[in-house]
Design an enzyme around this catalytic site. Structure first.
Site, mmCIF file in Angstrom:
data_model
loop_
_atom_site.group_PDB
_atom_site.id
_atom_site.type_symbol
_atom_site.label_atom_id
_atom_site.label_comp_id
_atom_site.label_asym_id
_atom_site.label_seq_id
_atom_site.Cartn_x
_atom_site.Cartn_y
_atom_site.Cartn_z
ATOM 1 N N TYR A 142 0.794 -1.231 0.000
ATOM 2 C CA TYR A 142 0.000 0.000 0.000
ATOM 3 C C TYR A 142 0.830 1.286 0.000
ATOM 4 O O TYR A 142 0.272 2.376 -0.013
ATOM 5 C CB TYR A 142 -0.958 -0.009 1.203
ATOM 6 C CG TYR A 142 -1.834 -1.243 1.245
ATOM 7 C CD1 TYR A 142 -2.641 -1.570 0.151
ATOM 8 C CD2 TYR A 142 -1.855 -2.088 2.345
ATOM 9 C CE1 TYR A 142 -3.441 -2.706 0.166
ATOM 10 C CE2 TYR A 142 -2.660 -3.229 2.377
ATOM 11 C CZ TYR A 142 -3.445 -3.531 1.288
ATOM 12 O OH TYR A 142 -4.239 -4.654 1.297
ATOM 13 N N HIS A 176 -7.788 0.955 -6.234
ATOM 14 C CA HIS A 176 -7.043 0.155 -5.258
ATOM 15 C C HIS A 176 -5.565 0.468 -5.402
ATOM 16 O O HIS A 176 -5.051 0.513 -6.523
ATOM 17 C CB HIS A 176 -7.274 -1.339 -5.482
ATOM 18 C CG HIS A 176 -8.719 -1.701 -5.384
ATOM 19 N ND1 HIS A 176 -9.365 -1.774 -4.169
ATOM 20 C CD2 HIS A 176 -9.650 -1.918 -6.336
ATOM 21 C CE1 HIS A 176 -10.643 -2.041 -4.387
ATOM 22 N NE2 HIS A 176 -10.839 -2.119 -5.696
HETATM 23 C C1 DQA Z 1 -7.152 -2.334 -1.171
HETATM 24 C C2 DQA Z 1 -7.126 -3.828 -1.492
HETATM 25 C C3 DQA Z 1 -8.060 -4.617 -0.581
HETATM 26 O O1 DQA Z 1 -7.986 -6.001 -0.892
HETATM 27 C C4 DQA Z 1 -7.658 -4.425 0.860
HETATM 28 O O2 DQA Z 1 -8.560 -5.110 1.705
HETATM 29 C C5 DQA Z 1 -7.515 -2.997 1.236
HETATM 30 C C6 DQA Z 1 -6.894 -2.073 0.299
HETATM 31 C C7 DQA Z 1 -6.093 -1.564 -1.983
HETATM 32 O O3 DQA Z 1 -6.133 -0.331 -1.959
HETATM 33 O O4 DQA Z 1 -5.225 -2.166 -2.608
HETATM 34 O O5 DQA Z 1 -7.843 -2.602 2.344
HETATM 35 O O6 DQA Z 1 -8.428 -1.806 -1.523
#
Ligand code: DQA
Length: 159
Positions: free
Chosen positions: A26, A103
């Site tokens: 992230y 995402h």
């Molecule tokens: C997310 C991907 C999701 O699978 C995860 O649960 C998140 C972040 C992303 O930004 O890559 O909380 O949405």
């Protein structure tokens, strides 16, 4: 052209811990920094933003209800709700404006199989994943372009 346009930037569960949480997936940016960059970039284009994050699914749904006829575009990263919240699907379906699902990580290629499916993609106009902060900027550019022309630039579509 974009004066009086407003975009909602919405985040779901656990995204308040960005910067601390699995930086390999992230990134190192905190949510506040990410929001600031987005809001500033939008402001340069004459667009205002509403930002919101919650760890409570019902609160996110209520926020979507509140904004569904008030904003000109929505950018949403719902966190894990992406993968199983039909309630979120149904709320997004009622948003009048274009919605971009973002995402940070490349969900389609993560090791957990349950992450590879989004239950909201079919009610979003565009899905961007795996591009970190750049993905949010791409979402902003796509919405801005759409405000200007009424049409999306297909080259901005990912995945
Ligand atoms: C997310 C991907 C999701 O699978 C995860 O649960 C998140 C972040 C992303 O930004 O890559 O909380 O949405």
């Amino acid at each position: 052209m974009n004066e009086n346009r407003t975009i909602a930037l919405l985040h779901g569960c656990n995204l308040n811990l960005l910067g601390e949480r699995d930086p390999e997936q992230y990134g190192e940016k905190k949510l506040g920094e990410l929001e600031r960059e987005f809001v500033n970039a939008a402001r340069r284009g004459g667009i205002s933003c509403i930002t919101f994050q919650t760890n409570h699914e019902g609160e996110l749904i209520e926020k979507i209800h509140e904004l569904r006829k008030r904003v000109d575009g929505m950018v949403i990263n719902p966190g894990a709700w992406t993968h199983y919240s039909y309630a979120l699907h149904d709320a997004l379906e009622m948003v009048a404006a274009p919605v971009v699902e973002v995402h940070l990580s490349d969900v389609a290629n993560r090791k957990e199989e349950w992450r590879r499916h989004s239950v909201i993609s079919d009610v979003c106009d565009l899905t961007i994943s795996g591009k970190g902060m750049e993905g949010y900027m791409e979402a902003l550019a796509w919405l801005t372009q759409r405000f200007g022309t009424g049409k999306a630039d297909p080259s901005l579509r990912s995945g």
